[in-house]
Design a protein around this motif. Structure first.
Motif, PDB file in Angstrom:
ATOM      1  N   THR A 558       0.859  -1.228   0.109  1.00  0.00           N
ATOM      2  CA  THR A 558       0.000   0.047  -0.081  1.00  0.00           C
ATOM      3  C   THR A 558       0.913   1.258  -0.009  1.00  0.00           C
ATOM      4  N   PRO A 559       0.828   1.760  -1.021  1.00  0.00           N
ATOM      5  CA  PRO A 559       1.572   3.185  -1.165  1.00  0.00           C
ATOM      6  C   PRO A 559       0.751   4.077  -0.117  1.00  0.00           C
ATOM      7  N   THR A 560       1.805   4.892   0.518  1.00  0.00           N
ATOM      8  CA  THR A 560       1.056   5.754   1.548  1.00  0.00           C
ATOM      9  C   THR A 560       0.636   7.090   0.715  1.00  0.00           C
ATOM     10  N   GLY A 561      -0.253   7.543   1.378  1.00  0.00           N
ATOM     11  CA  GLY A 561      -1.057   8.694   0.667  1.00  0.00           C
ATOM     12  C   GLY A 561      -0.305   9.823  -0.007  1.00  0.00           C
ATOM     13  N   HIS A 562       0.832  10.267   0.570  1.00  0.00           N
ATOM     14  CA  HIS A 562       1.788  11.007  -0.041  1.00  0.00           C
ATOM     15  C   HIS A 562       2.049  10.798  -1.399  1.00  0.00           C
ATOM     16  N   PHE A 563       2.331   9.413  -1.530  1.00  0.00           N
ATOM     17  CA  PHE A 563       3.079   9.472  -2.857  1.00  0.00           C
ATOM     18  C   PHE A 563       1.721   8.837  -3.893  1.00  0.00           C
ATOM     19  N   LEU A 564       0.517   9.108  -3.426  1.00  0.00           N
ATOM     20  CA  LEU A 564      -0.664   9.251  -4.316  1.00  0.00           C
ATOM     21  C   LEU A 564      -0.440  10.404  -5.442  1.00  0.00           C
ATOM     22  N   VAL A 565       0.105  11.221  -4.940  1.00  0.00           N
ATOM     23  CA  VAL A 565       0.473  12.415  -5.834  1.00  0.00           C
ATOM     24  C   VAL A 565       1.984  12.887  -5.767  1.00  0.00           C
ATOM     25  N   ASN A 566       2.460  13.115  -6.918  1.00  0.00           N
ATOM     26  CA  ASN A 566       3.867  13.085  -6.991  1.00  0.00           C
ATOM     27  C   ASN A 566       4.261  14.726  -6.664  1.00  0.00           C
ATOM     28  N   THR A 567       5.236  14.874  -6.040  1.00  0.00           N
ATOM     29  CA  THR A 567       5.645  16.010  -5.410  1.00  0.00           C
ATOM     30  C   THR A 567       6.814  16.704  -6.248  1.00  0.00           C
ATOM     31  N   GLN A 568       7.238  16.032  -7.441  1.00  0.00           N
ATOM     32  CA  GLN A 568       8.169  16.225  -7.974  1.00  0.00           C
ATOM     33  C   GLN A 568       8.245  17.220  -9.227  1.00  0.00           C
ATOM     34  N   TYR A 569       6.882  16.871  -9.735  1.00  0.00           N
ATOM     35  CA  TYR A 569       6.806  17.897 -10.917  1.00  0.00           C
ATOM     36  C   TYR A 569       5.385  18.703 -10.816  1.00  0.00           C
ATOM     37  N   TYR A 570       5.154  19.489 -12.113  1.00  0.00           N
ATOM     38  CA  TYR A 570       3.769  20.232 -11.982  1.00  0.00           C
ATOM     39  C   TYR A 570       2.915  19.298 -12.688  1.00  0.00           C
ATOM     40  N   HIS A 571       1.729  19.015 -12.575  1.00  0.00           N
ATOM     41  CA  HIS A 571       0.639  18.041 -12.942  1.00  0.00           C
ATOM     42  C   HIS A 571       0.262  18.729 -14.411  1.00  0.00           C
ATOM     43  N   SER A 572       0.098  17.997 -15.362  1.00  0.00           N
ATOM     44  CA  SER A 572      -0.616  18.632 -16.549  1.00  0.00           C
ATOM     45  C   SER A 572      -2.011  18.280 -16.379  1.00  0.00           C
ATOM     46  N   GLU A 573      -3.015  18.733 -17.122  1.00  0.00           N
ATOM     47  CA  GLU A 573      -4.586  18.463 -16.879  1.00  0.00           C
ATOM     48  C   GLU A 573      -4.784  17.079 -16.761  1.00  0.00           C
ATOM     49  N   ASP A 574      -4.303  16.174 -17.527  1.00  0.00           N
ATOM     50  CA  ASP A 574      -4.538  14.713 -17.467  1.00  0.00           C
ATOM     51  C   ASP A 574      -4.046  14.023 -16.381  1.00  0.00           C
ATOM     52  N   GLU A 575      -2.678  14.536 -15.989  1.00  0.00           N
ATOM     53  CA  GLU A 575      -2.027  13.913 -14.893  1.00  0.00           C
ATOM     54  C   GLU A 575      -2.897  14.508 -13.451  1.00  0.00           C
ATOM     55  N   MET A 576      -3.270  15.612 -13.578  1.00  0.00           N
ATOM     56  CA  MET A 576      -3.915  16.121 -12.309  1.00  0.00           C
ATOM     57  C   MET A 576      -5.257  15.221 -12.221  1.00  0.00           C
TER      58      MET A 576
END
Ligand SMILES: [Zn+2]
Length: 1008
Positions: A558-576
């Motif tokens: 189970t990935p922890t919640g933090h890594f549900l969303v990447n902190t390393q880059y800006y999200h494009s619309e689709d990625e968001m």
């Protein structure tokens, strides 16, 4: 003539004095009769009279209403009834949950009289009232009591035991072993809310039908009918508490109730474990212990549930000393305060956990960081902990009588330091290390050629990964540490590629606490070197020798919640959208996806709440909105992170679970999209956000408009913007009490951001970004760009009442760069995570209520002003007799005013994160002569105004006529200009009037 007049006046005064003194005397003589039961009307009357007679030590309020709209009165007796005193334990007695069990109800009425009257006489009573905050609820089931019959020793349930819906309230609470109670009765809900909200420590529920003190648990997993001892973690304390009552009762401790229907009952020492006696699921006693810090026992006072009133005096004599002795038990054990030792004023930490080793039951600190842990004399190991702090362990000795209070310091985690060092001979070339922990802290530090760079880690005790360009990745665990402890462990990173002009490798040095075992890192952490296929590869740095490393997961399953969303880059619309789906998938139980289609686009929002099913109480709604400008991508990233953070096992986190159980959070990560990719390694710290090409108002401008919710009032140009139209739909569905926009602006450096936030608003003082961390980040940011002298430093947080119905709108300035380098996003997130949670926690309190007249009808058009001692004053107009408002924690006076009614002011305490505090107000009609005077006053004023207006018109007309005449006479050319001027004035005045009559519902004034 004169003497006659004087005589009349004297007689009048005499009469007035006579009436006044008579009424006072009448109150003084009010002794409560032992020869009858007090029914609802008389009880209500009596409680009001006692409150009036002893205003300095009593307060009367209702905790809610029964099915038949009778108030459930709580009578408070305390040396400072209107103040929550730090360190003073809260105590309660609740009687008559079973309406036909009437003895307890009368006992509590006599107890009120006894405590009030003896306060000034008996030092022992004075001491108890001065040191314990006592609440007495004589009846929790007023409807049931009114149906019950005196003399009926054991009537069928429908004859008063149950409430008006024929439900047994003492089977209606949530139960640890069964899920059957989904529908809570109004009386149950009122009690649950009361228990949840206030820091009660000790309590007893008064029943009838036997003579015994019974203690938790009341039921067991198998619900064995009787004979099974269901032991609670605090069994020893509960046995003691029950024994105190039994021993001070004149007969209970004999253990032989001799009830006619159960002549063979025997209870050793007059006490019993609830489940061992008989299984009760959904009882109030266990609810107290399991859902709050409150220890409650159940007292059965008499064999006959509703004996003849002739027995009441005798019952009082049997119970009086026991009732008093039991209250004193609120002070056994250990009490004290948990505070933040990094703050000058040693600020208390609310919601800190107090654990006692060997007892599987934790309590939480209250409003001032104060706590009470009921314990028997002995030696214990106490552990105090709070999210974001290092735990403190201490050995304590509990004595009898209880000793003085203890203060427990906690050190914030971000004050601990982990040093990252490189060897002195490392090339002058800067190297970047990424440190990540599974709780979400990701930090980047530029390692210079100097031997050591201090890097502050905001979170520790978790699997940690250190990656350095050009070197292999190190996985380790950085442990809870204290800066005073200096044990060092040195890890060496081995080079994967030739490192220019250096023979030694960078090292990580950190100082773990020697007490903690080092978990096996191999099993806890996993580092994926290659980007996962669904994630785009972030652009690598220009350094050709470094290898891109993305950390995607620390855990196999189970990935922890933090890594549900990447902190390393800006999200494009689709990625968001993908990230939002990830979050929703991970926490389906507390989140909902809100999609609003507009044009060929969709507005995505996430609703978070953790209410119990069918919870009928209204709640506060807080909205968070990002990317109000196309280019404003940082706010979006922070909100995506925040959504995933809320998602992470909120039940293990006090603050998070409290926010989600009290408020609805609506997150709109992105209001506006463009196709621009911000993932290049430049940062855009330009002064102003890039304006969109079309000459239209910005979304922010539209949102700033006072009346933007009502489409017909919103300017046409705003209405034409599809995203705004979508927001309007969202706001109609979710009327928000507070809406917060997140924006980064090139306004202030982060340090002054903190200062200005502190200065700026009482409401937002919670928005304290951990200061040391900010300073570290500040060092890494191009300060020249951030230091803009032209900025308005007070504007980092703006709170304005306009925009959303009755609510408030705030803008948080979350940084100095509009689009900082993608690599800095994780630091921004670190800086804002706790602060965002805290602000939502602070925003999760408020009031809601109704304004009634004497006949329980709602009064329309009421002006409410809600003021505190710090000069905060909210003014609301209630059109329909209902009101709801976000209110920061504190003490207030709520004043209600309506035409033809006497104004009424009541004190009110709002607790931190308490959700909505119910505040119903009853207004009484003015006496007819008062109304007459108030009307004649109004009439006189109106007549005066009319006269004045008439005079002005006459004057104007006269002037015009005179001027025209003179102009005609002298053939003046400027005649028309003058009269137009007059016309214009009239028109604008009229327009002003129209606006006033149509003013918004909420006004917000703040005296400084
Ligand atoms: Zn009962």
């Amino acid at each position: 003539m004169m003497t006659q007049m004087l005589g009349r006046i004297l007689i009048f005064l005499f009469l007035v004095i006579l009436i006044e003194s008579g009424s006072v005397k009448g109150l003084e003589n009010l002794d409560i009769s032992f020869d009858r039961y007090h029914h609802y009307e008389e009880l209500t009357d009596l409680l009001h009279k006692y409150n009036k007679m002893f205003p300095s030590i009593t307060r009367l309020h209702s905790i809610g209403q029964s099915v038949k709209k009778r108030e459930i009165w709580a009578f408070q007796i305390s040396d400072k009834p209107n103040v929550t005193e730090k360190g003073e334990p809260w105590f309660k007695y609740v009687a008559n949950i079973h309406g036909d069990e009437a003895v307890g109800r009368q006992m509590l009425i006599y107890l009120i009289q006894y405590l009030c009257q003896q306060y000034s006489i008996d030092q022992r009573i004075k001491h108890i009232v001065d040191s314990v905050n006592i609440f007495i609820v004589p009846t929790m089931n007023p409807d049931g009591f009114e149906r019950a019959q005196e003399g009926n020793c054991d009537a069928p349930s429908s004859f008063g035991r149950n409430n008006a819906n024929n439900v047994d309230l003492n089977r209606n609470f949530p139960d640890q072993f069964s899920n059957k109670n989904q529908h809570h009765q109004p009386e149950t809900l009122a009690m649950m809310n009361w228990i949840d909200k206030y820091p009660f420590v000790l309590s007893a529920s008064l029943h009838g039908g036997s003579v015994v003190a019974s203690y938790p648990f009341d039921d067991s997993h198998d619900h064995k009918e009787s004979g099974y001892y269901s032991k609670s973690p605090d069994d020893a304390v509960f046995r003691h508490l029950a024994a105190i009552y039994a021993n001070h009762h004149t007969t209970m401790h004999f253990g032989k109730p001799n009830c006619s229907d159960t002549p063979n009952d025997f209870f050793n020492n007059g006490i019993t474990n609830g489940a061992e006696w008989y299984d009760v699921s959904g009882g109030m006693q266990d609810y107290n212990y399991l859902h709050s810090n409150c220890f409650e026992i159940t007292l059965e006072l008499s064999c006959c549930k509703y004996p003849s009133s002739k027995k009441l005096k005798e019952e009082w004599n049997r119970n009086r000393d026991a009732l008093i002795a039991y209250i004193k038990q609120a002070q056994i054990g250990i009490h004290g305060c948990v505070y933040d030792n990094s703050t000058i004023h040693k600020n208390g930490i609310i919601g800190a956990t107090i654990s006692v080793s060997g007892i599987n039951y934790n309590i939480r600190t209250a409003q001032f960081g104060d706590f009470w842990r009921l314990l028997l004399p002995g030696r214990y190991t106490l552990i105090a902990s709070a999210p974001g702090y290092l735990s403190t362990t201490l050995n304590i000795t509990v004595t009898n009588p209880p000793g003085s209070s203890i203060n427990i310091p906690l050190t914030p985690l971000n004050k601990t330091e982990t040093k990252i060092s490189t060897s002195a001979t490392t090339a002058s070339k800067a190297t970047t290390a990424t440190i990540a922990t599974s709780t979400g802290a990701v930090s980047v530090s530029t390692i210079k050629s100097n031997p050591a760079t201090d890097l502050l880690l905001p979170s520790v005790t978790t699997p940690t990964t250190v990656t350095t360009h050009g070197f292999s990745t190190l996985s380790t665990t950085i442990l809870t540490q204290k800066s005073t402890e200096t044990t060092e462990i040195v890890h060496t990173l081995s080079s994967t590629q030739p490192v220019p002009s250096t023979s030694s490798n960078p090292k990580v040095v950190h100082t773990p606490s020697p007490r903690q075992p080092v978990p096996s890192t191999a099993s806890n952490s996993e580092v994926v070197h290659t980007p996962s296929p669904t994630q785009p590869v972030p652009s690598t740095s220009n350094n050709s020798e470094s290898k891109a490393t993305i950390i995607t997961s620390f855990n196999h399953s189970t990935p922890t919640g933090h890594f549900l969303v990447n902190t390393q880059y800006y999200h494009s619309e689709d990625e968001m959208i993908e990230a939002i789906r990830n979050v929703l998938l991970q926490c389906q139980h507390i989140s909902k996806h809100i999609k609003i289609k507009y044009g060929n686009k969709t507005l995505h929002a996430i609703e978070f709440s953790n209410f119990q099913e069918d919870q009928p109480t209204p709640s506060l709604v807080t909205g968070l909105i990002g990317r109000l400008y196309d280019s404003d991508a940082m706010g979006s990233e922070m909100l995506l992170q925040f959504a995933s953070h809320l998602c992470q096992s909120p039940n293990n986190d006090y603050i998070r679970s409290e926010i989600l159980s009290r408020t609805k959070i609506i997150i709109v990560p992105c209001l506006s999209h463009n196709q621009k990719d911000y993932n290049n390694d430049n940062q855009n710290c330009s002064r102003l956000p890039i304006k969109s090409k079309q000459s239209r108002p910005s979304l922010n401008q539209c949102l700033a408009n006072d009346t933007w919710l009502t489409s017909d009032k919103l300017s046409k140009s705003c209405r034409r913007i599809p995203a705004i139209a979508a927001m309007q739909v969202l706001l109609k569905k979710y009327p928000m009490d507070v809406l917060i926009g997140l924006q980064a602006r090139p306004y202030a450096d982060l340090e002054s951001f903190v200062n200005s936030v502190e200065r700026n608003s009482q409401i937002i003082t919670s928005y304290l970004v951990p200061e040391t961390l900010l300073k570290t980040i500040n060092k890494m940011l191009p300060s020249k760009i951030c230091n803009n002298s032209q900025l308005n430093k007070n504007n980092n947080v703006m709170f304005s009442p306009q925009g959303i119905q009755q609510g408030y709108k705030a803008v948080l300035r979350i940084g100095c760069c509009i689009n900082p380098n993608r690599k800095a996003l994780s630091q921004y997130w670190d800086a804002h995570r706790t602060a965002l949670l805290e602000i939502l926690h602070k925003l999760s309190s408020g009031i809601s209520g109704n304004i009634f007249d004497g006949t329980k009808a709602l009064i329309r058009h009421v002006n409410l002003s809600i003021a505190n001692h710090n000069g905060l004053n909210y003014v609301i107009k209630s059109r329909d007799g209902h009101f709801q408002l976000f209110l920061p924690p504190g003490q207030y006076h709520v004043k209600a005013e309506a035409k033809d009614y006497n104004s009424y002011t009541i004190p009110l305490t709002i607790f931190n994160g308490a959700g909505l505090t119910k505040c119903d107000i009853n207004l009484t009609k003015m006496h007819s002569y008062n109304r007459f005077f108030s009307r004649t006053d109004t009439l006189a004023a109106m007549a005066g105004l009319l006269l004045l207006a008439f005079g002005v018109i006459v004057y104007i007309v006269k002037t015009v006529v005179r001027r025209r005449k003179s102009k005609l006479r002298y053939k003046n050319r400027n005649m028309s200009g003058d009269s137009e001027g007059i016309r214009a004035t009239t028109v604008s005045l009229l327009r002003g009037d129209a606006d006033d009559s149509d003013e918004e519902e909420v006004l917000y004034t703040r005296r400084l």
